[in-house]
Design a protein around this motif. Structure first.
Motif, mmCIF file in Angstrom:
data_model
loop_
_atom_site.group_PDB
_atom_site.id
_atom_site.type_symbol
_atom_site.label_atom_id
_atom_site.label_comp_id
_atom_site.label_asym_id
_atom_site.label_seq_id
_atom_site.Cartn_x
_atom_site.Cartn_y
_atom_site.Cartn_z
ATOM 1 N N ILE A 89 0.848 -1.194 0.000
ATOM 2 C CA ILE A 89 0.000 0.000 0.000
ATOM 3 C C ILE A 89 0.881 1.239 0.000
ATOM 4 C CG2 ILE A 89 -1.903 -1.167 1.197
ATOM 5 C CD1 ILE A 89 -1.098 0.340 3.769
ATOM 6 N N GLU A 90 0.283 2.332 -0.451
ATOM 7 C CA GLU A 90 0.993 3.618 -0.401
ATOM 8 C C GLU A 90 -0.032 4.723 -0.206
ATOM 9 O OE1 GLU A 90 3.145 3.840 -4.067
ATOM 10 O OE2 GLU A 90 1.330 3.963 -5.285
ATOM 11 N N ARG A 91 0.456 5.846 0.294
ATOM 12 C CA ARG A 91 -0.421 6.999 0.502
ATOM 13 C C ARG A 91 -0.977 7.479 -0.824
ATOM 14 N NH1 ARG A 91 -1.227 8.552 5.371
ATOM 15 N NH2 ARG A 91 0.364 8.274 6.948
ATOM 16 N N SER A 92 -2.208 7.918 -0.775
ATOM 17 C CA SER A 92 -2.855 8.427 -1.987
ATOM 18 C C SER A 92 -2.456 9.860 -2.296
ATOM 19 C CB SER A 92 -4.378 8.344 -1.837
ATOM 20 O OG SER A 92 -4.777 7.001 -1.742
ATOM 21 N N GLY A 93 -1.886 10.522 -1.356
ATOM 22 C CA GLY A 93 -1.482 11.913 -1.539
ATOM 23 C C GLY A 93 -1.010 12.439 -0.204
ATOM 24 N N SER A 94 -1.727 13.411 0.318
ATOM 25 C CA SER A 94 -1.378 13.967 1.629
ATOM 26 C C SER A 94 -1.708 12.958 2.729
ATOM 27 C CB SER A 94 -2.159 15.262 1.867
ATOM 28 O OG SER A 94 -3.532 14.974 2.066
ATOM 29 N N ARG A 95 -1.273 13.276 3.928
ATOM 30 C CA ARG A 95 -1.492 12.396 5.079
ATOM 31 C C ARG A 95 -2.963 12.060 5.272
ATOM 32 N NH1 ARG A 95 1.023 10.329 9.483
ATOM 33 N NH2 ARG A 95 -0.010 10.490 11.484
ATOM 34 N N ARG A 96 -3.841 12.972 4.971
ATOM 35 C CA ARG A 96 -5.277 12.768 5.162
ATOM 36 C C ARG A 96 -5.960 12.088 3.977
ATOM 37 N NH1 ARG A 96 -7.593 14.261 9.745
ATOM 38 N NH2 ARG A 96 -6.533 15.836 10.966
ATOM 39 N N SER A 97 -5.219 11.887 2.901
ATOM 40 C CA SER A 97 -5.820 11.330 1.687
ATOM 41 C C SER A 97 -6.049 9.826 1.755
ATOM 42 C CB SER A 97 -4.942 11.640 0.479
ATOM 43 O OG SER A 97 -4.854 13.021 0.288
ATOM 44 N N GLY A 98 -5.438 9.141 2.686
ATOM 45 C CA GLY A 98 -5.629 7.704 2.812
ATOM 46 C C GLY A 98 -4.613 6.898 2.038
ATOM 47 N N TYR A 99 -4.979 5.653 1.747
ATOM 48 C CA TYR A 99 -4.080 4.710 1.095
ATOM 49 C C TYR A 99 -4.761 4.052 -0.092
ATOM 50 C CZ TYR A 99 -0.898 4.842 5.085
ATOM 51 O OH TYR A 99 -0.013 5.231 6.052
ATOM 52 N N HIS A 100 -3.948 3.532 -0.979
ATOM 53 C CA HIS A 100 -4.414 2.671 -2.059
ATOM 54 C C HIS A 100 -3.368 1.572 -2.257
ATOM 55 C CE1 HIS A 100 -1.895 5.571 -4.305
ATOM 56 N NE2 HIS A 100 -1.572 4.511 -5.016
ATOM 57 N N LEU A 101 -3.737 0.525 -2.953
ATOM 58 C CA LEU A 101 -2.805 -0.567 -3.198
ATOM 59 C C LEU A 101 -1.804 -0.170 -4.271
ATOM 60 C CD1 LEU A 101 -5.111 -3.728 -3.314
ATOM 61 C CD2 LEU A 101 -4.083 -2.609 -1.343
ATOM 62 N N THR A 102 -0.593 -0.643 -4.094
ATOM 63 C CA THR A 102 0.394 -0.489 -5.153
ATOM 64 C C THR A 102 0.066 -1.525 -6.225
ATOM 65 O OG1 THR A 102 1.886 -2.113 -4.168
ATOM 66 C CG2 THR A 102 2.198 0.207 -3.496
ATOM 67 N N GLU A 103 0.720 -1.411 -7.356
ATOM 68 C CA GLU A 103 0.529 -2.417 -8.413
ATOM 69 C C GLU A 103 0.916 -3.800 -7.887
ATOM 70 O OE1 GLU A 103 2.218 -3.225 -12.871
ATOM 71 O OE2 GLU A 103 1.944 -1.135 -12.248
ATOM 72 N N ALA A 104 2.011 -3.867 -7.125
ATOM 73 C CA ALA A 104 2.454 -5.131 -6.537
ATOM 74 C C ALA A 104 1.444 -5.646 -5.512
ATOM 75 C CB ALA A 104 3.825 -4.958 -5.888
ATOM 76 N N GLY A 105 0.846 -4.735 -4.752
ATOM 77 C CA GLY A 105 -0.181 -5.121 -3.783
ATOM 78 C C GLY A 105 -1.395 -5.737 -4.452
ATOM 79 N N ARG A 106 -1.814 -5.139 -5.560
ATOM 80 C CA ARG A 106 -2.944 -5.703 -6.319
ATOM 81 C C ARG A 106 -2.581 -7.067 -6.887
ATOM 82 N NH1 ARG A 106 -3.859 -0.485 -7.107
ATOM 83 N NH2 ARG A 106 -2.715 -0.119 -9.035
ATOM 84 N N LEU A 107 -1.360 -7.205 -7.376
ATOM 85 C CA LEU A 107 -0.915 -8.469 -7.947
ATOM 86 C C LEU A 107 -0.899 -9.581 -6.897
ATOM 87 C CD1 LEU A 107 0.163 -9.949 -10.461
ATOM 88 C CD2 LEU A 107 2.457 -9.307 -9.722
ATOM 89 N N VAL A 108 -0.333 -9.303 -5.722
ATOM 90 C CA VAL A 108 -0.294 -10.300 -4.649
ATOM 91 C C VAL A 108 -1.717 -10.681 -4.239
ATOM 92 C CG1 VAL A 108 0.320 -10.693 -2.217
ATOM 93 C CG2 VAL A 108 1.975 -9.658 -3.778
ATOM 94 N N ARG A 109 -2.576 -9.675 -4.055
ATOM 95 C CA ARG A 109 -3.975 -9.935 -3.690
ATOM 96 C C ARG A 109 -4.649 -10.812 -4.742
ATOM 97 N NH1 ARG A 109 -7.985 -5.199 -4.727
ATOM 98 N NH2 ARG A 109 -7.312 -5.869 -6.781
ATOM 99 N N ASP A 110 -4.511 -10.447 -6.005
ATOM 100 C CA ASP A 110 -5.182 -11.166 -7.088
ATOM 101 C C ASP A 110 -4.642 -12.585 -7.264
ATOM 102 O OD1 ASP A 110 -6.594 -8.811 -7.418
ATOM 103 O OD2 ASP A 110 -5.561 -8.229 -9.265
ATOM 104 N N LYS A 111 -3.334 -12.753 -7.146
ATOM 105 C CA LYS A 111 -2.737 -14.089 -7.294
ATOM 106 C C LYS A 111 -3.120 -14.998 -6.125
ATOM 107 C CE LYS A 111 -0.801 -13.782 -11.242
ATOM 108 N NZ LYS A 111 -1.330 -14.594 -12.344
#
Length: 141
Positions: A89-111
């Motif tokens: 995961i990585e920050r979506s922007g500022s500290r208050r913007s939250g998180y989203h999955l990295t490309e690698a995070g999506r790949l691990v989840r999907d696999k």
């Protein structure tokens, strides 16, 4: 004197007590995880956590939905990242913007989900061959 019970599997249909077994429709439940020397680093719980982070855009909201503390969720993510050697995961922007999955995070989840689904499907097929009832996958229950 050596005592032991007959350990042969029962013959389905051999007794009247087993006759109504085909009225059952059990759910297949599997516990599959990946672990290394550091312990568990990925399993169905982490899959759900990553899914919720992606959906909510927030680790805090994701952990609340799962009924776990932010600290526990953060620790699970960090443990997996440490073992794998990359960010999930990585920050979506500022500290208050939250998180989203990295490309690698999506790949691990999907696999992981692909692997889990195939194992579950195979387990269900084997159960249907062996038992006199039709089983369901967890998603069908």
């Amino acid at each position: 004197m050596r005592m032991h019970k007959n350990l042969d599997p029962p013959e389905f249909g051999a007794t009247a007590a087993l006759a109504d077994m085909d009225d059952h429709s059990p759910t297949i439940r599997l516990h599959l995880w990946l672990e290394g020397g550091e312990g568990v680093f990925f399993g169905y719980g982490r899959l759900l956590l990553l899914d919720r982070i992606e959906r909510c855009g927030s680790l805090k909201k994701a952990s609340e939905e799962m009924g776990m503390s932010y600290r526990a969720a953060w620790g699970k993510i960090k443990q997996t990242e440490k073992v794998l050697g990359f960010q999930l995961i990585e920050r979506s922007g500022s500290r208050r913007s939250g998180y989203h999955l990295t490309e690698a995070g999506r790949l691990v989840r999907d696999k992981y989900f692909e692997w889990f689904s195939k194992v579950e499907s195979d387990a269900r097929a084997r159960a249907d061959e062996i038992f006199p009832w039709r089983s369901k996958s967890f998603g069908e229950s």
